[in-house]
Design an enzyme around this catalytic site. Structure first.
Site, mmCIF file in Angstrom:
data_model
loop_
_atom_site.group_PDB
_atom_site.id
_atom_site.type_symbol
_atom_site.label_atom_id
_atom_site.label_comp_id
_atom_site.label_asym_id
_atom_site.label_seq_id
_atom_site.Cartn_x
_atom_site.Cartn_y
_atom_site.Cartn_z
ATOM 1 N N CYS A 349 0.783 -1.198 0.041
ATOM 2 C CA CYS A 349 -0.078 0.087 0.048
ATOM 3 C C CYS A 349 0.745 1.187 -0.073
ATOM 4 C CB CYS A 349 -1.058 0.110 1.204
ATOM 5 S SG CYS A 349 -2.201 1.137 1.065
ATOM 6 N N HIS A 476 -3.435 -5.184 0.210
ATOM 7 C CA HIS A 476 -2.821 -6.046 1.380
ATOM 8 C C HIS A 476 -3.009 -7.325 1.315
ATOM 9 C CE1 HIS A 476 -2.739 -2.206 3.833
ATOM 10 N NE2 HIS A 476 -3.545 -1.849 2.923
ATOM 11 N N GLU A 478 -1.615 -9.558 2.912
ATOM 12 C CA GLU A 478 -1.492 -10.292 4.228
ATOM 13 C C GLU A 478 -2.745 -10.677 4.748
ATOM 14 O OE1 GLU A 478 -1.549 -5.657 5.392
ATOM 15 O OE2 GLU A 478 -0.971 -6.750 3.622
#
Length: 554
Positions: A349, A476, A478
């Site tokens: 990001c 993102h 993750e």
């Protein structure tokens, strides 16, 4: 939610911004939740106010009881029948987490609602597990039961009686302590379980299994004859592997919220998943971005030197997302160091935007290149505010949730890590983007924007082809990483950091047998998250997560 108080804001597929607890549930159970699975006081009150404005209450006095409590129960029952595991039909059991501590003012309407709910559905349809702390006095090593006794007394006084006690402690409960809790809390000793300190959190499902917690829950819900035995063989194997790892991989995390690790919890977990897949023990060095800046060198030279020593000693560098201009210059310096010294780098990001800013300044020689977030008057705006965003309303106006990214370059590292697919679906949370008017200039200088949105004008993935591993992503990754199914880009970072990236790229994102043990047909049992979906590899069990904030989660 302040990152320093509540930790990270977890983002769901549908764009819901929720407490990090929902991320724990998604990771451990391998499910996909929605914003409706997160019940907050604001949502409940807003729904009741909307009903009153529409005239649904026909002029009645609107009160906390029964209107707010009824709204909570209705929400639970409505969401409970919506499947979240990809299967059809309602689930057999709905898990509700009531956050906070007994006695909190904020949670009172929820406690009252659950008290009414338990009475209405009756025994056999409601099982209450009370999580409590049993502290140990270090001086004498005695386990104290008074805090649990008092919290159970408070809970019973509010109309809820626990069926099971889950006791957090540094060590297993002594039998006499269990007997004392059973006597004073009116809970059978066989329904009292210890959640004691373990080497890693993956032990918790095994710990609960060994104490037969699942049988106590199934008995309380009259499901003993229906449920199968827990299938945890692969989970057990992975947990043992995690405990026996010796060879390390050192990653420098350059961020601004390094004072609380929960601020980057999903990033932490994604790094762990990837490092275990590569059979490496993760060593994470927290580097406060501000400590890398020149001003720190003047004000606190020792702090500045320590930060740079950590950065230079790392095998790989990660710059996570964030907001605001504090620490930005330090992140730019970290990206510059990684680019110039061929150190594996992953920017997420803001981390991607930082990499573009640094490249513009250092390679294109645009010395005032910046994001309009940090310098609205810059003459070289390489990161700009998205046109559809709102500059007057901050909350909920970002580009949120799952969005599709198409690979423009099919033989790039990112595409290979994802399994040579043509697109991926990943979760977003941003209001600034790389300036599309500068793309040709940046690409001519050596950057490659390999992933873009459906319009082709919004940059999603950037790489430096000549670099061993220099990747920035606007999304993102993750948030979709799972134990046993690491995020592709995190796997790439860890593999590059320990010298195994080429092997994985040759296997289209699989961990090959010369890296990992437990191999079948030349590929690891570890499955890589790709294409917005995940390949079923392991069955998980819910973990004991800490409760933070007053909300209920399915």
């Amino acid at each position: 939610m302040s990152p320093f108080e509540h930790g990270e804001v977890f983002v769901l597929d549908d764009g819901g911004e929720v407490d990090l607890d929902l991320g724990n549930y998604e990771r451990f159970l391998d499910i996909t939740l929605t914003c409706d699975n997160n019940i907050t006081t604001g949502k409940i009150y807003q729904s009741v106010i909307n009903k009153e404005r529409k005239g649904d209450y026909l002029g009645k006095t609107v009160q906390v009881v029964p209107h707010i409590t009824d709204a909570i129960q209705e929400w639970i029952e409505r969401v409970a029948i919506v499947p979240v595991d990809g299967k059809e039909g309602p689930a057999d059991v709905c898990v509700i987490e009531l956050g906070g501590t007994i006695g909190d003012i904020e949670s009172m309407p929820f406690i009252e609602a659950l008290g009414q709910f338990s009475y209405r559905v009756g025994p056999g349809n409601f099982c209450l597990i009370h999580v409590s702390l049993v502290p140990v006095l270090n001086v004498v090593g005695e386990q104290k039961t008074k805090p649990t006794q008092h919290s159970v007394r408070g809970l019973r006084g509010l109309g809820l009686t626990p069926n099971i006690l889950a006791c957090r402690s540094t060590k297993a409960l002594d039998e006499n302590v269990k007997g004392k809790l059973a006597q004073f809390c009116h809970v059978p000793a066989e329904n009292i379980f210890t959640l004691y300190d373990v080497p890693n959190i993956w032990h918790i499902p095994l710990l609960l299994r060994d104490q037969k917690a699942h049988k106590a829950i199934l008995k309380g819900l009259n499901l003993l004859g229906v449920a199968r035995e827990p299938y945890l063989e692969e989970w057990t194997a992975r947990t043992k592997i995690c405990d026996t790892l010796h060879d390390t991989v050192r990653i420098a995390m350059v961020g601004k919220y390094t004072g609380l690790s929960d601020s980057y919890l999903s990033v932490l977990k994604a790094l762990l998943h990837a490092s275990v897949a590569c059979r490496r023990k993760l060593v994470l060095d927290w580097v406060p971005a501000g400590d890398l800046e020149d001003i720190t060198a003047q004000e606190a030279p020792n702090v500045h030197k320590a930060a740079w020593d950590l950065l230079k000693g790392a095998d790989g560098i990660l710059v996570p997302g964030g907001f605001g201009d504090r620490g930005v210059q330090g992140k730019i310096l970290a990206a510059k160091y990684a680019r110039e010294n061929n150190v594996p780098f992953l920017g997420i990001c803001l981390g991607m935007q930082i990499a573009v800013i640094e490249f513009s300044r250092s390679v294109l020689n645009l010395l005032d290149a910046n994001s309009t977030e940090f310098d609205p008057k810059t003459t070289s705006p390489c990161v700009i505010f998205m046109p559809e965003g709102s500059k007057t309303h901050m909350g909920g106006t970002m580009r949120l949730g799952s969005r599709r990214t198409y690979f423009k370059v099919t033989d790039c590292k990112s595409a290979k890590l994802y399994g040579c697919v043509s697109y991926v679906d990943e979760r977003h949370r941003h209001r600034y983007e790389v300036n599309p008017d500068m793309i040709s200039q940046l690409e001519n200088a050596g950057l490659s924007f390999v992933g873009r949105d459906e319009s082709g004008r919004r940059m999603e993935i950037v790489e430096l082809p000549a670099h061993p591993y220099f990747v920035g992503v606007q999304f993102h990754p993750e948030f979709k990483s799972r134990p046993g199914k690491p995020s592709a880009l995190f796997l790439g970072l860890i593999a590059a950091s320990c010298g195994h990236l080429e092997t994985i790229l040759q296997n289209n994102g699989h961990v090959s047998k010369n890296i990992s043990n437990g191999i079948s047909n030349g590929h690891s049992m570890v499955k890589i998250h790709r294409n917005g979906n995940t390949f079923k590899a392991f069955n998980g069990s819910v973990n004991g997560v800490y409760s933070n904030g007053n909300s209920m989660h399915r």
